[in-house]
Design an enzyme around this catalytic site. Sequence first.
Site, short mmCIF file in Angstrom:
data_model
loop_
_atom_site.label_atom_id
_atom_site.label_comp_id
_atom_site.label_asym_id
_atom_site.label_seq_id
_atom_site.Cartn_x
_atom_site.Cartn_y
_atom_site.Cartn_z
N GLU A 285 0.82 -1.20 0.00
CA GLU A 285 0.00 0.00 0.00
C GLU A 285 0.86 1.26 0.00
OE1 GLU A 285 -4.15 -0.51 1.76
OE2 GLU A 285 -3.24 0.91 3.14
N HIS A 306 6.84 -26.64 -1.47
CA HIS A 306 6.06 -27.71 -2.08
C HIS A 306 4.84 -27.15 -2.80
CE1 HIS A 306 8.36 -30.90 0.08
NE2 HIS A 306 8.59 -29.87 0.86
N LYS A 420 -14.21 1.57 -3.20
CA LYS A 420 -15.22 1.99 -2.22
C LYS A 420 -16.28 2.85 -2.90
CE LYS A 420 -12.15 2.21 1.79
NZ LYS A 420 -11.54 3.14 2.73
O1 PA5 Z 1 -3.04 1.62 6.00
C1 PA5 Z 1 -4.15 2.08 5.91
O2 PA5 Z 1 -4.39 3.28 6.05
C2 PA5 Z 1 -5.34 1.18 5.63
O3 PA5 Z 1 -4.95 -0.12 5.42
C3 PA5 Z 1 -6.30 1.21 6.80
O4 PA5 Z 1 -5.66 0.73 7.95
C4 PA5 Z 1 -7.56 0.39 6.51
O5 PA5 Z 1 -8.14 0.79 5.31
C5 PA5 Z 1 -8.55 0.53 7.64
O6 PA5 Z 1 -8.88 1.88 7.83
P1 PA5 Z 1 -9.52 2.39 9.18
O7 PA5 Z 1 -8.57 2.12 10.29
O8 PA5 Z 1 -9.74 3.84 8.95
O9 PA5 Z 1 -10.80 1.63 9.38
#
Ligand code: PA5
Length: 434
Positions: A285, A306, A420
Site C-alpha cells: 500500500e 512444495h 469503495k
Molecule cells: O493503512 C491504511 O491506512 C489502511 O490499510 C487502513 O488501515 C484500513 O483501510 C482501515 O482503515 P480504518 O482504520 O480507517 O478503518
Amino acid sequence: MINVDISNVWGGITLSDLLALEKEVAAAHEQLADGTGAGSEFLGWKNLPTRQSREELERIQNAARRIRENSEVFVIVGIGGSCLGSRAAIELLQGPNRNLGRGRGDPQILFAGNSLSTRHWNELCRLLEGKDFSIAIISKSGTTTEPAIATRALRWVLERRYGTDAARERIYAVTDPCAGALRQMAAQEGWESFTIPADVGGRYSVLSPVGLLPMAVAGIDIQKVLGGAAGAVERYDLRSFENPAWLYAAVRNLLYRKGKAVEVLASFEPGFQRFGAWWQQLFGESEGKDGKGLFPVAVEFTADLHALGQLIQSGQRNLFETMLRFEPSPQKCTIGSGWNNLDGLSYLEGKTLDYVDEKAFLGTVAAHVDGGVPVITMECGQINEETVGELFWFLELCCGISAYILGVNPFDQPGVELYKRNMFTLLGKPGYVE
Ligand code: PA5
C-alpha cells in the site's frame, strides 16, 4: 541488530550499482528524518516507541487486565492496518494455534470486520455462543464499511446478552483523537477509548493502541515490545550502508530497476505468516502507486517450497527473495530412532530439527540463486517481544526510505478509494449516486 546479508544478490546487481545509489538513499532517509518528503504530515509513527504517555500505557494495561478477567474471547474488529499488526505480533510470539485451550484469564482472540463474508460472520457467532466476550473496535477513520457493519452486529449480540449498560463495559474503541463516527459513538455511548494519533496512518499504527491493546490482552509484555522498537529508533539512524535499513531499501530498489518486480518474503516459521501479511500491506500500500511498486508476496518455507518452489526456481525471472531467519528455538527437538530405517531417515538420527531446517534453508538459497533469483537474507535474532518491536519499526523505516527512493508518497493510499466509491454507488449510499 538485524543483519541484512546481500552476498547472494550480485548476480542481479553490481557493487557499483549500489554505490551509485548512495546519494538517493541518503536523501530518502533525510526526507524521512526532517519531514521534508511527501506525506510528511503522517510521520508520527517514528515517535510511537517513545511517545506513549505513562497514563495511556497504564490505561491499556488496565483495560487488558479487565478483559482477561471477564472474557473468554476478545474480538478485534478492524481491517488492514487496524488488525494486521496485532495479529502478526500475537501469532509470531504465541504461534498460529494460540487460541486452542485458552479461555477466561487468557482469552482467545478472534478477528472480525475484515471481510463481508456471511460464512465468516456465522462462524464467529457460533464461536461466541455461550462465551463471555468483549470487543475492541479499531478504525482510524471510524467509517470503514467492514468494521462498521461488524460493530453494529456485535454490539447487538452484546446488548442482547448483557443488557445495554453491561454491554457498554465490554466495548472498547481505538480511533482518531477527534474525527470520525467511531470517536463520536465512543463519546456518546461512554465506551472506553484509546487514541490513534492524528499523524499516524493505519499501516504504520501497530505500535500505538491499535496493536498494543490486543497484544496486552494476549498477555504480551507491551513495554518490552516498545523497548525493542525504541532501541531500533537509535540503532537504525546510521547514515551509511552499514545501516541494514539502507541496504535492504537500496537493494530492493536496484533489483526492481533491473526488472525484478516481485519480492518474495520467505520465512521458515509458520508463526510468521501473519507478519508476512502485515509486511505485504505495509510495502504494497505504501509503494504501489503512480504506475510503480514491487509486488510483495509473503510465503512460508518449507511448506511453500512444495507449492511455489517450482515457480520461484524456474518460472518467469521477474522476482527476488528476501529470506527472513530467526535464531533457533532454545527448546530442542531431536530426531529419534526409526523402524529398521524403512523411512531412510537413520542418517539423521540424533540430529536436531533445527539442524535439518538450517540445511533446508542453505539448500534453498543455493538452488534459487542458481536459478537466477537474487536472495537477500535478513537475520532477526530470537523471537521475543523486543525483536517484534524492533522488526516492526525497522521495516516501517525501510518502507519509508524505499518508497522515497522509488519516488512515491509512502503514507497515502488513493487507490483504495476507487473500489469503495464504486461499491457505495452500487449500494445506493446517499451522496454516491451515479
Ligand atoms: O493503512 C491504511 O491506512 C489502511 O490499510 C487502513 O488501515 C484500513 O483501510 C482501515 O482503515 P480504518 O482504520 O480507517 O478503518
